[in-house]
Design a protein around this motif. Sequence first.
Motif, PDB file in Angstrom:
ATOM      1  N   PRO A 125     -57.865  37.259  87.156  1.00 30.56           N
ATOM      2  CA  PRO A 125     -58.220  37.433  85.743  1.00 30.56           C
ATOM      3  C   PRO A 125     -57.013  37.344  84.805  1.00 30.56           C
ATOM      4  CG  PRO A 125     -58.183  39.552  86.851  1.00 30.56           C
ATOM      5  CD  PRO A 125     -58.027  38.506  87.922  1.00 30.56           C
ATOM      6  N   TRP A 126     -57.254  36.805  83.612  1.00 36.30           N
ATOM      7  CA  TRP A 126     -56.233  36.774  82.572  1.00 36.30           C
ATOM      8  C   TRP A 126     -55.862  38.190  82.148  1.00 36.30           C
ATOM      9  CZ3 TRP A 126     -53.546  32.821  80.240  1.00 36.30           C
ATOM     10  CH2 TRP A 126     -53.933  31.512  80.566  1.00 36.30           C
ATOM     11  N   THR A 127     -56.855  39.089  82.190  1.00 34.26           N
ATOM     12  CA  THR A 127     -56.628  40.439  81.660  1.00 34.26           C
ATOM     13  C   THR A 127     -55.456  41.129  82.345  1.00 34.26           C
ATOM     14  OG1 THR A 127     -58.339  41.223  83.190  1.00 34.26           O
ATOM     15  CG2 THR A 127     -58.996  40.815  80.913  1.00 34.26           C
ATOM     16  N   ALA A 128     -55.343  40.978  83.679  1.00 38.19           N
ATOM     17  CA  ALA A 128     -54.275  41.654  84.407  1.00 38.19           C
ATOM     18  C   ALA A 128     -52.907  41.166  83.933  1.00 38.19           C
ATOM     19  CB  ALA A 128     -54.427  41.424  85.908  1.00 38.19           C
ATOM     20  N   GLU A 129     -52.724  39.866  83.847  1.00 37.86           N
ATOM     21  CA  GLU A 129     -51.413  39.348  83.460  1.00 37.86           C
ATOM     22  C   GLU A 129     -51.129  39.578  81.979  1.00 37.86           C
ATOM     23  OE1 GLU A 129     -50.463  35.501  84.944  1.00 37.86           O
ATOM     24  OE2 GLU A 129     -50.873  36.068  87.034  1.00 37.86           O
ATOM     25  N   VAL A 130     -52.165  39.635  81.141  1.00 39.75           N
ATOM     26  CA  VAL A 130     -51.958  39.986  79.731  1.00 39.75           C
ATOM     27  C   VAL A 130     -51.478  41.427  79.624  1.00 39.75           C
ATOM     28  CG1 VAL A 130     -53.129  40.407  77.537  1.00 39.75           C
ATOM     29  CG2 VAL A 130     -53.563  38.291  78.793  1.00 39.75           C
ATOM     30  N   VAL A 131     -52.073  42.318  80.422  1.00 38.55           N
ATOM     31  CA  VAL A 131     -51.632  43.716  80.430  1.00 38.55           C
ATOM     32  C   VAL A 131     -50.184  43.814  80.885  1.00 38.55           C
ATOM     33  CG1 VAL A 131     -51.952  45.942  81.575  1.00 38.55           C
ATOM     34  CG2 VAL A 131     -53.927  44.705  80.700  1.00 38.55           C
ATOM     35  N   ARG A 188     -46.344  42.050  88.381  1.00 36.13           N
ATOM     36  CA  ARG A 188     -47.275  41.138  89.054  1.00 36.13           C
ATOM     37  C   ARG A 188     -47.224  41.356  90.564  1.00 36.13           C
ATOM     38  NH1 ARG A 188     -46.619  35.612  90.800  1.00 36.13           N
ATOM     39  NH2 ARG A 188     -48.559  34.415  90.677  1.00 36.13           N
ATOM     40  N   TRP A 191     -49.017  44.514  91.544  1.00 40.24           N
ATOM     41  CA  TRP A 191     -50.458  44.277  91.522  1.00 40.24           C
ATOM     42  C   TRP A 191     -50.922  43.625  92.827  1.00 40.24           C
ATOM     43  CZ3 TRP A 191     -54.820  45.624  89.412  1.00 40.24           C
ATOM     44  CH2 TRP A 191     -55.925  44.772  89.425  1.00 40.24           C
TER      45      TRP A 191
END
Length: 390
Positions: A125-131, A188, A191
């Motif tokens: 998901p984009w959300t994880a890397e945006v966070v 990252r 994660w």
Amino acid sequence: MTMETTSIPEFSLFGGPLQRLGRRVGLVRGGNTFWLGVALGLLAWGVLVLLALVMGAGHKLFTLAVIGAHVRLLVAIPLFFLCETWVAPRMADFVRDIVRSGLVTEGALPTLSVDIRRIGRLKDPWTAEVVFLLLTFAVPILDMIIPFLPGRTASVGGLLSESGGRVGPLLVWHLAFCLPLFRFLVLRWFWHLGLWCYFLWRVQKLELRLIPTHPDHAAGLGYLEVVQEHFAALAVAVSSFYAASFAENIASGAMAFEVLYLTVPMLVLATAVLFVGPLLLFLPKLWACRVTGWREYMGMASRYVNDFDRKWIRGENPPGEALLGTPDLQSLADLTNSVNVVREMQWVPGSRRLLLGLAAAVIVPMLPLLLFKYPIADLTAKLFQALTGL
């Protein structure tokens, strides 16, 4: 191979927007992301050096006081992606192995398939890397909450600030791109490690057909050690960064060399917890497997040796049957070997080799720090004396 077995999806822990971007620009081919890491590191470092030369601060950038910045960009970041390239295929091999070998029972395969698909959704998901990006730019807050956050040594910032506005762009590039990039990649990786631990936790909850006499001495889970061994590149990356930070602090007088006597063992312990700790998830099942296997194989061994004793020692063997060449002796030896395998079964799917390898990955990057305590001439003389006895 059953229908359920063939429906198990391919396990892949790594992905996300950054890897997809690397594929588009041709830096990621197949599962090899190493050149993406090299490109990111060189981009950040190249601009840093260019700005330093333009601003007339090149002589300050290439000093021991700022070696941490060079190691982060040229060593740690490429090693992050090298580890990803090495370990991803081994993870997939582990999953294929536990399915093909029957270690995961037929009834547990649908659950395993669901878990693999869940990991696939969580990795992308984009959300994880945006966070992660937002966290990397929240430097003041993070530094207050996590004082040991990687990269905080910011000696470059302190050095450049001494030169005033002349090197402003250089300082901005370091604080706005180089340091956030490094911290983003660290988050990252945390994660991905968290997802891997979660997957192992889910695997150990499945119904597993563990074999106490398996030659890997881990009831069939021995390949996990191979997976964890490939995290050595990540351990080298982290250790290299800390070694550079220690070098900065020792050179500036902010840290005494003797502090390393406590710090390095702590780093070795932390590395063991990070990469060996997840294997402890299997300890209860492996312990139960060993206990059950010991009881069952000892019972079988007792019955066999009783029959062997009556037949060949007490003289109850059939008339005319010779001891020489009888397969009973080989069977007794094979049974003894099987019992010994159960006795030596490991409680976790990892051995001393894994611990030593990870310890070496931490200690080797620290060895250049010895030059602060023992100059190269003294080290050479002592080595020569040790080899020759003179």
